[in-house]
Design a protein around this motif. Structure first.
Motif, short mmCIF file in Angstrom:
data_model
loop_
_atom_site.label_atom_id
_atom_site.label_comp_id
_atom_site.label_asym_id
_atom_site.label_seq_id
_atom_site.Cartn_x
_atom_site.Cartn_y
_atom_site.Cartn_z
N PRO A 40 12.33 12.35 -75.43
CA PRO A 40 13.04 13.41 -76.17
C PRO A 40 12.53 13.52 -77.61
O PRO A 40 12.15 12.51 -78.23
CB PRO A 40 14.50 12.94 -76.15
CG PRO A 40 14.59 12.01 -75.00
CD PRO A 40 13.26 11.35 -74.90
N ASN A 41 12.51 14.75 -78.09
CA ASN A 41 12.16 15.09 -79.46
C ASN A 41 10.67 14.93 -79.77
O ASN A 41 10.26 15.16 -80.92
CB ASN A 41 12.98 14.27 -80.47
CG ASN A 41 14.47 14.46 -80.29
OD1 ASN A 41 14.93 15.59 -80.11
ND2 ASN A 41 15.24 13.38 -80.31
N TYR A 58 15.51 12.00 -67.12
CA TYR A 58 16.75 11.34 -67.50
C TYR A 58 16.97 11.41 -69.00
O TYR A 58 16.06 11.74 -69.78
CB TYR A 58 16.78 9.89 -67.03
CG TYR A 58 15.74 8.98 -67.66
CD1 TYR A 58 16.06 8.12 -68.71
CD2 TYR A 58 14.43 8.96 -67.19
CE1 TYR A 58 15.11 7.29 -69.27
CE2 TYR A 58 13.47 8.12 -67.74
CZ TYR A 58 13.82 7.29 -68.79
OH TYR A 58 12.87 6.47 -69.35
N LYS A 59 18.20 11.12 -69.40
CA LYS A 59 18.57 11.00 -70.80
C LYS A 59 19.07 9.59 -71.07
O LYS A 59 19.59 8.93 -70.16
CB LYS A 59 19.66 12.02 -71.17
CG LYS A 59 19.13 13.45 -71.32
CD LYS A 59 20.22 14.37 -71.82
CE LYS A 59 19.68 15.77 -72.09
NZ LYS A 59 18.83 15.83 -73.28
N SER A 61 21.51 7.16 -73.64
CA SER A 61 22.55 7.13 -74.66
C SER A 61 22.07 6.29 -75.84
O SER A 61 21.03 5.61 -75.78
CB SER A 61 23.83 6.52 -74.10
OG SER A 61 23.66 5.13 -73.87
N ALA A 66 21.07 4.85 -69.18
CA ALA A 66 20.35 6.01 -68.65
C ALA A 66 21.24 6.84 -67.74
O ALA A 66 22.07 6.30 -67.00
CB ALA A 66 19.11 5.55 -67.89
N THR A 68 20.29 9.73 -64.99
CA THR A 68 19.24 10.49 -64.32
C THR A 68 19.75 11.88 -63.98
O THR A 68 20.73 12.02 -63.26
CB THR A 68 18.77 9.76 -63.05
OG1 THR A 68 18.23 8.49 -63.42
CG2 THR A 68 17.69 10.57 -62.33
N LEU A 69 19.07 12.89 -64.48
CA LEU A 69 19.46 14.28 -64.24
C LEU A 69 18.83 14.84 -62.99
O LEU A 69 19.46 15.61 -62.25
CB LEU A 69 19.08 15.14 -65.45
CG LEU A 69 19.68 14.72 -66.80
CD1 LEU A 69 19.08 15.56 -67.92
CD2 LEU A 69 21.20 14.84 -66.77
N TYR A 89 10.17 18.21 -76.19
CA TYR A 89 10.80 17.79 -74.94
C TYR A 89 12.25 17.40 -75.23
O TYR A 89 12.56 16.91 -76.32
CB TYR A 89 10.06 16.60 -74.33
CG TYR A 89 8.61 16.86 -74.01
CD1 TYR A 89 8.25 17.81 -73.06
CD2 TYR A 89 7.60 16.16 -74.64
CE1 TYR A 89 6.92 18.04 -72.74
CE2 TYR A 89 6.26 16.39 -74.34
CZ TYR A 89 5.93 17.34 -73.40
OH TYR A 89 4.61 17.58 -73.10
N ASP A 90 13.13 17.61 -74.24
CA ASP A 90 14.54 17.29 -74.45
C ASP A 90 15.02 16.15 -73.55
O ASP A 90 16.20 15.80 -73.59
CB ASP A 90 15.42 18.53 -74.25
CG ASP A 90 15.34 19.08 -72.83
OD1 ASP A 90 14.37 18.77 -72.12
OD2 ASP A 90 16.26 19.83 -72.43
N THR A 91 14.14 15.58 -72.75
CA THR A 91 14.50 14.51 -71.82
C THR A 91 13.37 13.50 -71.74
O THR A 91 12.29 13.69 -72.31
CB THR A 91 14.74 15.07 -70.40
OG1 THR A 91 13.54 15.76 -69.98
CG2 THR A 91 15.93 16.01 -70.35
N CYS A 92 13.63 12.40 -71.02
CA CYS A 92 12.59 11.45 -70.65
C CYS A 92 12.08 11.78 -69.25
O CYS A 92 12.87 12.20 -68.40
CB CYS A 92 13.13 10.02 -70.63
SG CYS A 92 13.97 9.49 -72.13
#
Length: 222
Positions: A40-41, A58-59, A61, A66, A68-69, A89-92
């Motif tokens: 991310p970022n 995934y994101k 915290s 983690a 997983t999306l 990017y907004d996710t891993c």
């Protein structure tokens, strides 16, 4: 499946000449399990196309937990958020298995989309579908119990192999991986899987999870 075949599934509105143009722009490489494609970022330089293997999106915290999306199977595009907004990017994105992944330069892809509006529309449809999937996943976490979420996840991971009543098979995931996909703790998922086995809803072999009774799993998931 060839590069052209992958692209045809993702961009069905392209004519053969446009498919050939797009296929020539990708660079293909092999990556080991655990490889991080983006975080991310990060300012995005590439968009990725999964050709073999599995990748999880995934994101994390602030505490490092983690969620997983998405679990991507080929052919799947990822890193597409770098094409819009700030270009970050907004996710891993992490390889769950050894993977074959093609990548295309962000600006090169943007130029291609400008020249072929049909491809841009296909990409919008893909992003919309992915957003709906993630929204449903988050709604399940908010409103459903762990057994309900786990049943829905197993059916989703089995995908097209699930028929009305016949057993279906999916590649085995660890309890931790399943927990991260439904926003639960590993110990809770372990108990839920044990209950499903005792109820003869699933069977677990060395490398696979077998959905013994998809109908009952659907009722549990609803």
């Amino acid at each position: 499946m060839t590069d052209r075949q992958h692209l045809l599934r993702l961009f069905p509105d392209l004519d053969p000449a446009a498919q050939a143009d797009l296929a020539a722009l990708w660079q293909v490489a092999t990556y080991p399990a655990g490889h991080i494609f983006h975080l991310p970022n990060e300012v995005g330089q590439h968009v990725f196309l999964l050709q073999q293997g599995r990748v999880r999106i995934y994101k994390l915290s602030a505490e490092g937990r983690a969620l997983t999306l998405l679990v991507l199977n080929p052919p799947s595009l990822f890193g597409e958020m770098t094409l819009v907004g700030s270009g970050t990017y907004d996710t891993c994105a992490e390889a769950m298995t050894d993977c074959v992944v093609a990548q295309i330069d962000r600006e090169t892809f943007r130029d291609f989309l400008n020249r072929y509006p049909g491809a841009a529309l296909n990409l919008m449809e893909l992003m919309g579908s992915r957003l709906r999937t993630m929204e449903q996943r988050l709604a399940d976490i908010a409103f459903k119990s762990v057994p309900q979420r786990l049943a829905a996840l197993l059916l989703d991971l089995a995908g097209d192999s699930v028929e009305e009543a016949a057993p279906a098979t999916l590649v085995r995931y660890t309890h931790q991986q399943l927990a991260e996909m439904i926003g639960a703790y590993r110990e809770t998922v372990t108990k839920a899987l044990g209950d499903m086995r005792e109820a003869n809803l699933i069977r677990i072999d060395d490398e696979t999870i077998i959905l013994v009774d998809p109908d009952r799993l659907r009722r549990l998931a609803s």
